[in-house]
Design a protein around this motif. Structure first.
Motif, PDB file in Angstrom:
ATOM      1  N   SER A 107       7.643  19.153 -26.800  1.00  0.00           N
ATOM      2  CA  SER A 107       7.609  19.959 -25.580  1.00  0.00           C
ATOM      3  C   SER A 107       8.184  19.171 -24.420  1.00  0.00           C
ATOM      4  CB  SER A 107       6.176  20.364 -25.243  1.00  0.00           C
ATOM      5  OG  SER A 107       5.629  21.144 -26.271  1.00  0.00           O
ATOM      6  N   GLY A 108       8.801  19.889 -23.517  1.00  0.00           N
ATOM      7  CA  GLY A 108       9.343  19.296 -22.306  1.00  0.00           C
ATOM      8  C   GLY A 108       9.233  20.283 -21.166  1.00  0.00           C
ATOM      9  N   SER A 109       9.772  19.943 -20.023  1.00  0.00           N
ATOM     10  CA  SER A 109       9.662  20.809 -18.852  1.00  0.00           C
ATOM     11  C   SER A 109      10.453  22.102 -19.019  1.00  0.00           C
ATOM     12  CB  SER A 109      10.123  20.063 -17.601  1.00  0.00           C
ATOM     13  OG  SER A 109      11.477  19.679 -17.750  1.00  0.00           O
ATOM     14  N   ASN A 110      11.473  22.106 -19.894  1.00  0.00           N
ATOM     15  CA  ASN A 110      12.304  23.297 -20.083  1.00  0.00           C
ATOM     16  C   ASN A 110      11.907  24.128 -21.301  1.00  0.00           C
ATOM     17  OD1 ASN A 110      13.902  22.778 -17.851  1.00  0.00           O
ATOM     18  ND2 ASN A 110      15.226  21.413 -19.011  1.00  0.00           N
ATOM     19  N   SER A 166       9.971  24.159 -25.504  1.00  0.00           N
ATOM     20  CA  SER A 166       9.554  23.381 -26.667  1.00  0.00           C
ATOM     21  C   SER A 166      10.382  23.782 -27.878  1.00  0.00           C
ATOM     22  CB  SER A 166       8.068  23.592 -26.954  1.00  0.00           C
ATOM     23  OG  SER A 166       7.835  24.925 -27.354  1.00  0.00           O
TER      24      SER A 166
END
Length: 160
Positions: A35-38, A40
């Motif tokens: 997962s990341g800020s933009n 998953s």
């Protein structure tokens, strides 16, 4: 009586349709979700069902799992690391040979099947070279890269 017939009809219809309804199922050996800020992305290892699409600008594989397999069989000890890459493997309609950190001027390749029959032979003329594999059947093939007459790298290629 009408209610009983309706129930039997719905039960029969649901049993009939259950043979046509399916979901993706994967028996995987490993996997994870990143997962990341933009957003998953989820991935799994072990399942190799996919569809390959190719166009003028490249090739993409879509499916349950993107297999990533390297089968390096031999390499010249003095060859710089990652100087000859072959992708994708398993092969789609073509494979590419990418040359870096060495000169491609005296390089050529031979692709053979498991019985050592020639499938494709050619000179390496640039840093990235494509070999058409759309006309070969599923199986295991061996790609050998030569400098002059000396073999410098041998890889196993899988064609699904």
């Amino acid at each position: 009586m009408a209610m009983r017939n309706l129930r039997l009809t719905l039960l029969g219809l649901s049993l009939f349709l259950s043979g046509y309804i399916s979901a993706q199922e994967s028996v995987s050996s490993s996997g994870n979700t990143i997962s990341g800020s933009n957003g998953s992305i989820s991935y799994s290892l072990g399942q190799t069902i996919y569809i390959s699409y190719s166009g003028t600008s490249g090739e993409i594989n879509e499916g349950v799992q993107q297999p990533f397999e390297f089968y390096l069989l031999s390499i010249r000890p003095s060859l710089p690391e990652n100087s000859i890459d072959v992708f994708p493997n398993p092969a789609g309609n073509y494979i590419s040979i990418r040359i870096s950190n060495i000169s491609f001027k005296n390089l050529r390749y031979e692709m053979r099947d498991a019985k050592s029959n020639f499938i494709s032979v050619g000179k390496i003329t640039s840093n990235t070279n494509k070999i058409n594999t759309s006309n070969i059947s599923s199986g295991i093939y061996f790609l050998e890269v030569f400098e002059s007459e000396e073999p410098i790298k041998t890889l196993k290629i899988v064609k699904p």
